[in-house]
Design an enzyme around this catalytic site. Structure first.
Site, PDB file in Angstrom:
ATOM      1  N   ASN A  94       4.604 -32.722 -10.564  1.00 17.17           N
ATOM      2  CA  ASN A  94       3.998 -31.395 -11.028  1.00 17.17           C
ATOM      3  C   ASN A  94       2.677 -31.636  -9.671  1.00 17.17           C
ATOM      4  O   ASN A  94       1.607 -30.899  -9.779  1.00 17.17           O
ATOM      5  CB  ASN A  94       3.196 -31.128 -12.270  1.00 17.17           C
ATOM      6  CG  ASN A  94       2.528 -32.262 -12.911  1.00 17.17           C
ATOM      7  OD1 ASN A  94       2.325 -33.422 -12.100  1.00 17.17           O
ATOM      8  ND2 ASN A  94       2.235 -32.237 -14.111  1.00 17.17           N
TER       9      ASN A  94
ATOM     10  N   ARG B  19      -9.035 -35.035 -13.662  1.00 13.52           N
ATOM     11  CA  ARG B  19      -9.464 -35.474 -15.065  1.00 13.52           C
ATOM     12  C   ARG B  19     -10.758 -35.155 -15.424  1.00 13.52           C
ATOM     13  O   ARG B  19     -11.610 -35.187 -14.610  1.00 13.52           O
ATOM     14  CB  ARG B  19      -9.231 -36.960 -15.380  1.00 13.52           C
ATOM     15  CG  ARG B  19      -7.565 -37.535 -15.429  1.00 13.52           C
ATOM     16  CD  ARG B  19      -6.938 -36.767 -16.626  1.00 13.52           C
ATOM     17  NE  ARG B  19      -5.482 -37.180 -16.673  1.00 13.52           N
ATOM     18  CZ  ARG B  19      -4.596 -36.228 -16.299  1.00 13.52           C
ATOM     19  NH1 ARG B  19      -4.850 -35.031 -15.631  1.00 13.52           N
ATOM     20  NH2 ARG B  19      -3.442 -36.634 -16.475  1.00 13.52           N
TER      21      ARG B  19
ATOM     22  N   GLN C   1      -9.182 -33.613 -25.007  1.00 14.32           N
ATOM     23  CA  GLN C   1      -8.232 -32.532 -24.844  1.00 14.32           C
ATOM     24  C   GLN C   1      -7.497 -32.641 -26.129  1.00 14.32           C
ATOM     25  O   GLN C   1      -6.806 -33.633 -26.401  1.00 14.32           O
ATOM     26  CB  GLN C   1      -7.300 -32.696 -23.556  1.00 14.32           C
ATOM     27  CG  GLN C   1      -7.892 -32.312 -22.386  1.00 14.32           C
ATOM     28  CD  GLN C   1      -7.070 -32.117 -21.124  1.00 14.32           C
ATOM     29  OE1 GLN C   1      -7.673 -31.723 -19.848  1.00 14.32           O
ATOM     30  NE2 GLN C   1      -5.846 -31.998 -21.385  1.00 14.32           N
TER      31      GLN C   1
ATOM     32  N   HIS D   1      -5.916 -26.991 -19.666  1.00 11.13           N
ATOM     33  CA  HIS D   1      -4.908 -28.007 -18.813  1.00 11.13           C
ATOM     34  C   HIS D   1      -3.654 -27.193 -18.523  1.00 11.13           C
ATOM     35  O   HIS D   1      -2.675 -27.578 -19.370  1.00 11.13           O
ATOM     36  CB  HIS D   1      -4.932 -29.372 -19.527  1.00 11.13           C
ATOM     37  CG  HIS D   1      -4.255 -30.327 -18.473  1.00 11.13           C
ATOM     38  ND1 HIS D   1      -4.473 -31.708 -18.623  1.00 11.13           N
ATOM     39  CD2 HIS D   1      -3.741 -30.299 -17.125  1.00 11.13           C
ATOM     40  CE1 HIS D   1      -4.321 -32.450 -17.616  1.00 11.13           C
ATOM     41  NE2 HIS D   1      -3.681 -31.298 -16.669  1.00 11.13           N
TER      42      HIS D   1
HETATM   43  P1  NAD Z   1      -1.122 -40.085  -6.421  1.00 14.89           P
HETATM   44  O1  NAD Z   1      -0.938 -41.397  -7.100  1.00 14.89           O
HETATM   45  O2  NAD Z   1      -0.195 -39.550  -5.544  1.00 14.89           O
HETATM   46  O3  NAD Z   1      -2.474 -40.196  -5.663  1.00 14.89           O
HETATM   47  C1  NAD Z   1      -3.600 -40.844  -6.072  1.00 14.89           C
HETATM   48  C2  NAD Z   1      -4.477 -41.255  -4.982  1.00 14.89           C
HETATM   49  O4  NAD Z   1      -5.835 -41.294  -5.492  1.00 14.89           O
HETATM   50  C3  NAD Z   1      -4.034 -42.413  -4.268  1.00 14.89           C
HETATM   51  O5  NAD Z   1      -3.936 -42.030  -2.777  1.00 14.89           O
HETATM   52  C4  NAD Z   1      -5.133 -43.279  -4.443  1.00 14.89           C
HETATM   53  O6  NAD Z   1      -5.439 -43.980  -3.348  1.00 14.89           O
HETATM   54  C5  NAD Z   1      -6.517 -42.405  -4.580  1.00 14.89           C
HETATM   55  N1  NAD Z   1      -7.380 -42.877  -5.376  1.00 14.89           N
HETATM   56  C6  NAD Z   1      -7.514 -44.030  -6.372  1.00 14.89           C
HETATM   57  N2  NAD Z   1      -8.753 -44.655  -6.463  1.00 14.89           N
HETATM   58  C7  NAD Z   1      -9.495 -43.749  -5.591  1.00 14.89           C
HETATM   59  C8  NAD Z   1     -10.805 -43.667  -5.586  1.00 14.89           C
HETATM   60  N3  NAD Z   1     -11.874 -44.616  -6.303  1.00 14.89           N
HETATM   61  N4  NAD Z   1     -11.582 -43.128  -4.718  1.00 14.89           N
HETATM   62  C9  NAD Z   1     -10.503 -42.410  -3.613  1.00 14.89           C
HETATM   63  N5  NAD Z   1      -9.165 -42.170  -3.819  1.00 14.89           N
HETATM   64  C10 NAD Z   1      -8.634 -42.986  -4.893  1.00 14.89           C
HETATM   65  O7  NAD Z   1      -1.316 -39.079  -7.585  1.00 14.89           O
HETATM   66  P2  NAD Z   1      -1.335 -37.529  -7.551  1.00 14.89           P
HETATM   67  O8  NAD Z   1       0.211 -37.056  -7.768  1.00 14.89           O
HETATM   68  O9  NAD Z   1      -2.028 -37.019  -6.267  1.00 14.89           O
HETATM   69  O10 NAD Z   1      -2.154 -37.272  -8.675  1.00 14.89           O
HETATM   70  C11 NAD Z   1      -3.616 -37.711  -8.908  1.00 14.89           C
HETATM   71  C12 NAD Z   1      -4.017 -37.251 -10.085  1.00 14.89           C
HETATM   72  O11 NAD Z   1      -4.069 -36.140 -10.503  1.00 14.89           O
HETATM   73  C13 NAD Z   1      -3.434 -37.977 -11.282  1.00 14.89           C
HETATM   74  O12 NAD Z   1      -3.635 -39.393 -11.526  1.00 14.89           O
HETATM   75  C14 NAD Z   1      -3.836 -37.204 -12.600  1.00 14.89           C
HETATM   76  O13 NAD Z   1      -5.057 -37.816 -13.042  1.00 14.89           O
HETATM   77  C15 NAD Z   1      -4.266 -35.867 -11.848  1.00 14.89           C
HETATM   78  N6  NAD Z   1      -3.258 -34.998 -12.286  1.00 14.89           N
HETATM   79  C16 NAD Z   1      -3.627 -33.679 -12.745  1.00 14.89           C
HETATM   80  C17 NAD Z   1      -2.471 -32.689 -13.187  1.00 14.89           C
HETATM   81  C18 NAD Z   1      -2.685 -31.338 -13.873  1.00 14.89           C
HETATM   82  O14 NAD Z   1      -2.052 -30.726 -14.533  1.00 14.89           O
HETATM   83  N7  NAD Z   1      -4.204 -30.856 -13.839  1.00 14.89           N
HETATM   84  C19 NAD Z   1      -1.211 -33.025 -12.869  1.00 14.89           C
HETATM   85  C20 NAD Z   1      -0.759 -34.100 -12.044  1.00 14.89           C
HETATM   86  C21 NAD Z   1      -1.978 -35.043 -12.036  1.00 14.89           C
END
Ligand code: NAD
Length: 399
Positions: A147, A285, A314, A333
């Site tokens: 997603n 988050r 949540q 969410h």
């Molecule tokens: P991903 O693993 O592709 O990307 C995460 C990125 O965060 C990576 O590039 C990582 O290097 C970076 N990162 C980690 N710690 C960091 C920091 N301290 N500072 C800067 N960058 C940092 O994951 P994604 O698919 O892009 O998802 C990211 C997050 O979004 C998930 O972990 C989840 O919490 C959230 N999410 C929310 C929903 C929603 O429905 N609202 C859905 C999917 C994901």
């Protein structure tokens, strides 16, 4: 025979849908980086149906029961009298979605001596005490990429709705008004603004790509720097710290995972480093932000707007201040749970279960924790630790 507990959100208040707004659901052939969509041997649901609520059962019942397993599906997840707590004692697998997370704290994990795997049907496994999962050698897997693009679309929608003052303007129409001055006194163009993402992973990079045609100045910070070719293609400014990015951006969007180092990364102190009147969009988050600091920043005008779809815990209690703070554009969410995304993460959950039961490796890109340590995407995007503290407050939603 294994017992699987699947925690899902409630059905619509009008009942499980008998028909849908559209007849089909469009899907890409693969994800932008070439990763394939989930590849289970089969599925037992119609793509585009509501799978994430209790009656949808993520389309898993036929597959699991025909293989001799027991499936318990419930939305009752918070408090000691919850179905989740009552059923945990002999469960082998727990599945839940971040939208309605089964908070798998160390206490809960201790109550489940047979627990071998926790699956996030979606992305983001911070609702699981990853340290406790490591210690107990429990596998944590999620459906990476399922997603990410859905969320990126939501981010763009929220940026535009905030900057252009869409929600109050819509409300004037519903109230029977034609109050143009009331609508436009907080309305701007996005063009030429500086927009920055904290994290440029699957979601953050997609947001940058989607925003490029708006002729904005694009900024990012990430613990892994993007290839030079991507920086050039999108004309990106790379920042080595969140502070350096927030100092110059008109719009900031958070797209990193929640783990102890990122918990409350946006707080009273760090908000002082934002431009006055910046917009903050958080679909990553809720706990990345200090709850009360966001409210104060909106009240003082330090932030012109805050929008997102993630809260902590949540579901949030009825008196959670983000429901009533000024100039917010919060939704429950939902960004990663469109019917389109549900099709992908239900299919991916099925793939993970097939691998588990057939003794085949789960795709590396789906792994968060395995063999007592962070693995796969977990090792890339998370750091060690536990971010579930305070999740018991979710029980207050019922009261
Ligand atoms: P991903 O693993 O592709 O990307 C995460 C990125 O965060 C990576 O590039 C990582 O290097 C970076 N990162 C980690 N710690 C960091 C920091 N301290 N500072 C800067 N960058 C940092 O994951 P994604 O698919 O892009 O998802 C990211 C997050 O979004 C998930 O972990 C989840 O919490 C959230 N999410 C929310 C929903 C929603 O429905 N609202 C859905 C999917 C994901």
């Amino acid at each position: 025979m294994a017992k699987i507990i699947c925690v899902l959100y409630d059905d619509p208040i009008a009942g499980y849908p008998k028909s849908y707004a559209r007849d089909d659901v469009a899907q890409p052939e693969h994800y932008p980086d070439g990763q394939t969509l989930p590849t289970p041997k089969g599925i037992d649901f119609k793509p585009g149906t509501l799978l994430g609520s209790v009656s949808g059962e993520l389309g898993l019942r036929k597959y699991l029961e025909s293989n001799g397993h027991q499936l318990v599906v419930t939305s009752s997840k918070d408090g000691a009298d919850s179905v989740l707590d009552r059923e945990l004692h002999d469960a082998e697998i727990v599945i839940s979605q971040p939208f309605w997370p089964a908070y798998m704290t160390a206490e809960r994990i201790a109550k489940a001596p047979k627990l071998k795997m926790i699956v996030t049907a979606g992305i983001g496994s911070d609702h699981i005490d990853l340290e406790a999962a490591n210690t107990r050698n429990i596998t944590v897997a999620e459906v990476t990429y399922s997603n990410s693009n859905s969320v990126a679309e939501h981010v763009v929608m929220m940026i535009l709705s905030q900057v252009r003052n869409y929600i109050p303007s819509y409300n004037w129409v519903v109230k029977g008004g034609w109050n143009i001055a009331d609508c436009v006194e907080r309305s701007y163009d996005l063009e030429a603004m500086s927009v920055g993402t904290v994290a440029a992973g699957r979601i953050g990079l997609r947001v940058l790509r989607l925003l490029k045609p708006f002729d904005v100045k694009l900024h990012y910070t990430d613990r892994h720097r993007l290839p030079e070719s991507v920086e050039k293609e999108l004309n990106l400014t790379h920042h080595t710290s969140v502070e350096s990015l927030t100092k110059v951006c008109d719009v900031v969007t958070l797209n990193c995972p929640l783990y102890p180092e990122t918990e409350h990364m946006i707080n009273e102190t760090t908000l002082k480093n934002f431009k006055r009147g910046a917009y903050l969009i958080n679909t990553a988050r809720g706990k990345l932000c200090d709850r009360d600091a966001i409210v104060s920043a909106l009240e003082s005008g330090q932030l012109a707007g805050y929008a997102g779809d993630v809260w902590f815990p949540q579901p949030p209690p009825a008196d959670h201040p983000w429901r009533h703070m000024p100039n917010h554009g919060m939704t429950p969410h939902i960004s990663g749970s469109s019917l389109t995304a549900q099709t992908r993460y239900a299919t991916g959950t099925r793939e993970i279960l097939e691998c588990y039961f057939e003794g085949r490796p789960i795709r590396d890109e789906y792994l968060i924790v395995q063999g007592g340590k962070l693995a796969g995407v977990g090792a890339h995007s998370y750091s060690e630790g536990n971010a579930t503290k305070g999740s018991e407050e979710a029980e207050r939603f019922k009261k």
